[in-house]
Design an enzyme around this catalytic site. Structure first.
Site, PDB file in Angstrom:
ATOM      1  N   GLY A  53       0.738  -1.104  -0.061  1.00 38.49           N
ATOM      2  CA  GLY A  53      -0.081   0.004  -0.120  1.00 38.49           C
ATOM      3  C   GLY A  53       0.972   1.291  -0.071  1.00 38.49           C
ATOM      4  CB  SER A  54       0.376   4.468  -1.398  1.00 41.89           C
ATOM      5  OG  SER A  54       0.685   4.315  -2.673  1.00 41.89           O
ATOM      6  N   GLY A  55       1.386   5.470   1.425  1.00 44.81           N
ATOM      7  CA  GLY A  55       1.440   5.962   2.806  1.00 44.81           C
ATOM      8  C   GLY A  55       2.312   5.546   3.646  1.00 44.81           C
ATOM      9  CG  HIS A  56       3.496   2.373   4.216  1.00 45.52           C
ATOM     10  ND1 HIS A  56       2.950   2.183   5.402  1.00 45.52           N
ATOM     11  CD2 HIS A  56       2.897   1.194   3.472  1.00 45.52           C
ATOM     12  CE1 HIS A  56       1.642   1.392   5.448  1.00 45.52           C
ATOM     13  NE2 HIS A  56       1.610   0.850   4.337  1.00 45.52           N
ATOM     14  CE  LYS A 104       4.729  -3.415   3.612  1.00 39.32           C
ATOM     15  NZ  LYS A 104       4.762  -3.327   2.016  1.00 39.32           N
ATOM     16  CG  ASP A 109       0.537  -6.256   0.712  1.00 35.30           C
ATOM     17  OD1 ASP A 109       1.145  -5.706   0.292  1.00 35.30           O
ATOM     18  OD2 ASP A 109      -0.090  -5.809   1.986  1.00 35.30           O
ATOM     19  CG  HIS A 219      -1.564  -1.293   7.076  1.00 37.60           C
ATOM     20  ND1 HIS A 219      -0.496  -2.086   7.337  1.00 37.60           N
ATOM     21  CD2 HIS A 219      -1.281  -0.962   5.590  1.00 37.60           C
ATOM     22  CE1 HIS A 219       0.001  -2.640   6.419  1.00 37.60           C
ATOM     23  NE2 HIS A 219      -0.168  -1.935   5.383  1.00 37.60           N
TER      24      HIS A 219
END
Lengths: 333, 205
Positions: A53-56, A104, A109, A219
């Site tokens: 996911g994006s946001g990391h 991960k 995922d 998350h």
């Protein structure tokens, strides 16, 4: 919600456009949503693909470049990429020596990478292997859970396996390095505040002024328990105790200590925490041989930190020290 | 004889997901990462666009296109799971039209979800909704009930399965990371799966 955005639904695409503009050394395919080294595929080199996911940020796109990843596929915020994206990234870096997927351990995922690997085998015959990162000691690993999450060790694994691939080692060797790093790494995180997902518009969870969450992932999911706010020296103990108990780190061990910011914590607090952590480790006779401090595996605007320890040997230390040139990690060149 | 109109089913599901987006996201915020409603709406919007574009003819073609659109647009766990459901449903239903065909295909879809997600009933997932619904479909079809009565039973079974997830401790998916703290919250995947069954009832023609 106060954020530097235009449209909550367009955050990922707009950020990718900015990455393309800032880093001409990368190839950003906005349509396929992949970030690829400009010189990929390189004949004879194993391709390293990671994503999530994006946001990391900077994970994973910020780690694409010489000595680390060949491609990254960012999903929507906190949502894994789709098989088409992973397939496109795999095809873009496959030079005949095989491709390693770094995944991960989250249900979404794992499933999307599995589907992509099946499609890759069927479509191009690419040899794909996967390593699943699961270093988070906050999660009890048992037959009855999805297993431990992958968190901070992902960066360390991408760096060390990336160095191995850059040296021209074969797929089986690169995969072995990745498995070794995963087996020798443990992490634990905490949060002082929730993050705010742009499409949602308000904090994911409410945390009182006098509270903190221990055992969070990346998350915005709540942690294992909520406890009263404590000084940094106590937080360091709360995070390090389960790490040290889980992988028997023994007196005389040399470790890589990665103190990670979750996105909303200033460096002054991270260095202050590092001082506490190093004091505790010294007390256990554990030597910090290499260190990394900063926001690298983040959770949007969450305040908090995580600690990752990796037990080093000569081989892993050399792989960590090997040259790397990416937007977010760069040394030796 | 009455039958489920597959295209109306899928479009009705899309409409229900749109209406319940905020609720699904709020449920996910409690035990997950607050994106289930957003993801499902994005996926079902892509599905409706794909169906508008290509106007597939048979139930099998409708559900296969639904599957591909979901897998391409959603990501996360919901994309592969709902995508696999519709992919297996598509293969099993082909051009079948009656409620027995629907029940058989629904069961194939549920088996696909179980195989892909490796979850069992009681793990606090969408399987807790889908398995009782499939059981109700099979039982009522075997008993010779009308199409409407078969689907009414499936809707009730799905709702009961969804509600029964509330006290459970999650053993699969991201909620499992919370351990005991996941108890006391209704599962978001079980909730969207109940909407899927509800949409089938409304698509009887």
């Amino acid at each position: 919600m106060k954020k530097l955005i235009n449209d909550p639904a367009g955050v990922v695409d707009a950020a990718l456009a900015g990455m393309a503009a800032a880093h001409p050394e990368l190839r950003v395919d906005a349509k396929q949503r992949i970030i690829v080294r400009a010189d990929a595929p390189r004949p004879g080199k194993v391709g390293l693909v990671s994503g999530g996911g994006s946001g990391h940020e900077p994970l994973h796109g910020g780690f694409v470049g010489l000595g680390m990843l060949d491609a990254a596929c960012p999903g929507e915020i906190f949502t894994s990429p789709v098989p088409d994206q992973i397939l496109a990234a795999t095809a873009a870096v496959d030079a005949g020596a095989g491709v390693l997927h770094i995944v991960k351990n989250y249900t979404g995922d794992v499933m999307n990478f599995e589907m992509a690997a099946e499609l890759a085998a069927a479509e191009s015959g690419a040899e794909v292997r996967a390593v699943v990162v699961n270093d988070d000691v906050a999660v009890q690993d048992s037959l009855y859970t999805a297993g431990r999450r992958g968190v901070g060790a992902t960066l360390i694994l991408e760096k060390m396996a990336g160095a191995g691939a850059e040296q021209g080692r074969p797929l089986a060797e690169v995969a072995r390095i990745a498995e070794t790093v995963n087996a020798r790494s443990r992490s634990m995180g905490m949060a002082l505040t929730s993050c705010t997902v742009p499409a949602v518009g308000h904090p994911t969870f409410e945390l009182g002024d006098g509270e903190m969450e221990i055992g969070i992932g990346i998350h915005g999911e709540p942690g294992r328990r909520r406890v009263p706010l404590a000084p940094a020296r106590d937080v360091a103990v709360l995070l390090l105790d389960p790490i040290l108990a889980d992988l028997p780190f023994a007196q005389g061990d040399r470790v890589l200590c990665f103190l990670n910011g979750m996105g909303g914590t200033p460096l002054i607090e991270l260095y202050l925490m590092f001082d506490e952590v190093s004091r505790i480790l010294r007390g256990h006779g554990i030597q910090i041989e290499r260190s990394l401090v900063g926001p690298y595996v983040t959770s949007l605007d969450m305040a908090g930190c995580s600690i990752t320890l990796t037990r080093l040997d000569e081989e892993l230390t050399a792989l960590w020290d090997a040259p790397v040139r990416t937007p977010a990690l760069r040394w030796g060149i | 004889m009455a039958a489920v109109d597959t295209a109306a089913w899928v479009r009705g599901f899309a409409a229900l997901v749109g209406e319940h987006e905020a609720e699904l996201t709020a449920l996910d915020a409690a035990i997950g990462d607050a994106d289930h409603g957003t993801n499902m709406r994005r996926g079902m919007t892509a599905v409706v666009a794909a169906l508008d574009d290509s106007q597939p003819g048979t139930p099998g073609e409708v559900s296969k296109q639904t599957a591909m659109a979901l897998i391409r647009a959603v990501g996360g766990a919901s994309g592969p799971l709902f995508g696999t459901f519709f992919l297996r449903f598509a293969a099993a239903i082909g051009s079948g039209m009656d409620i027995a065909d629907f029940a058989r295909a629904f069961r194939a879809g549920v088996d696909g979800v179980i195989a892909r997600g490796k979850a069992e009933p009681g793990d606090k997932t969408m399987v807790d909704t889908l398995v009782p619904a499939a059981d109700a479909l099979d039982t009522r079809v075997a008993g010779g009930a009308s199409t409407e009565a078969v689907l009414d039973a499936a809707v009730s079974a799905a709702a009961a399965g969804r509600d029964a997830t509330t006290p459970l401790v999650a053993r699969k998916g991201r909620a499992s990371y919370l351990g005991e703290r996941s108890a006391g919250h209704q599962d978001p995947g079980a909730t969207s799966a109940a909407l899927l069954v509800l949409a089938a009832r409304a698509a009887v023609r």
